[in-house]
Write a protein that holds these residues in place. Structure first.
Motif, mmCIF file in Angstrom:
data_model
loop_
_atom_site.group_PDB
_atom_site.id
_atom_site.type_symbol
_atom_site.label_atom_id
_atom_site.label_comp_id
_atom_site.label_asym_id
_atom_site.label_seq_id
_atom_site.Cartn_x
_atom_site.Cartn_y
_atom_site.Cartn_z
ATOM 1 N N ARG A 66 49.263 33.470 10.917
ATOM 2 C CA ARG A 66 49.933 34.124 9.791
ATOM 3 C C ARG A 66 51.178 33.345 9.404
ATOM 4 N N GLU A 70 52.204 36.743 4.855
ATOM 5 C CA GLU A 70 50.930 36.728 4.144
ATOM 6 C C GLU A 70 49.957 37.721 4.788
ATOM 7 N N ARG A 71 48.833 37.925 4.129
ATOM 8 C CA ARG A 71 47.825 38.861 4.621
ATOM 9 C C ARG A 71 47.348 38.452 6.017
#
Length: 215
Positions: A66, A70-71
């Motif tokens: 990650r 962010e997702r």
């Protein structure tokens, strides 16, 4: 107000507590980014410190990378795993490294904790982090479940050992951040989403002063 961690690059690596979507990976990066830091997070389920020193860590049950906030995407592909610590240090040149390790090497199901083995792998990881500022987050409380065999006594024993062996990394004893009676888990080892959030907040309160420039 000037962010406390402005300009810092933080590399975070760890085991399952830093891998799946409802764990620390969901909240720790946000907290550090909110204070101005650049954060890169890698989680590898069931990993131990020595796995990150190997040439190629193995993905046993999930891998997450990650960047910032962010997702969160968890890869279950057995061939998909993070680079080792040497490569990560060279790639990101972090000002600080935050590691989350303990449960996977505690030997909860064993009569005695594998003390010498734990010391060897802890020292190997710390040596590879070198002179970079480092914070080691130890495991928190859980509940006995035959699947993992975690007990309060072994958790405390491990926390005391890590406190002595992770130097020169700062050690955060997570058994002192939350009370055992207040911790709920999904399976005896992994916390509920709500309690991962509580643990994360407590970690941030303790870690941020350690990461501030000049500390």
């Amino acid at each position: 107000m000037h962010p406390l961690l402005a300009g810092l690059t933080i590399l975070m690596i760890g085991d399952s507590h830093l891998t799946h979507k409802n764990t620390l990976v969901a909240s720790l990066p946000e907290a550090f980014v909110a204070q101005g830091a650049k954060v890169v997070t890698y989680g590898l389920c069931s990993s131990k410190p020595e796995d990150w020193v190997d040439e190629k860590p193995l993905n046993a049950c999930g891998y997450t990378k990650r960047i910032g906030t962010e997702r969160i995407n968890v890869s279950m592909d057995k061939n998909d795993a993070p680079p080792n610590i040497q490569t990560l240090m060279q790639q990101w040149h972090p000002d600080a490294v935050v590691v989350v390790f303990g449960d996977a090497m505690a030997g909860y199901s064993q009569p005695k904790m594998p003390t010498d083995w734990i010391k060897d792998q802890v020292h190997a990881l710390v040596e590879n982090i070198g002179s970079t500022k480092c914070v080691w987050i130890g495991p928190t409380w859980g509940h006995y479940n035959p699947r993992y065999g975690k007990t309060d006594a072994r958790t405390v024993e491990l926390a005391n050992l890590l406190n002595k062996e992770v130097q020169p990394c700062h050690y955060v004893d997570s058994t002192k951040l939350l009370q055992s009676k207040d911790v709920s888990t999904e399976d005896g080892l992994h916390l509920t989403t709500e309690d991962y959030t509580k643990w994360s907040k407590a970690i941030v309160q303790n870690v941020e002063p350690m990461l501030e420039k000049g500390q």
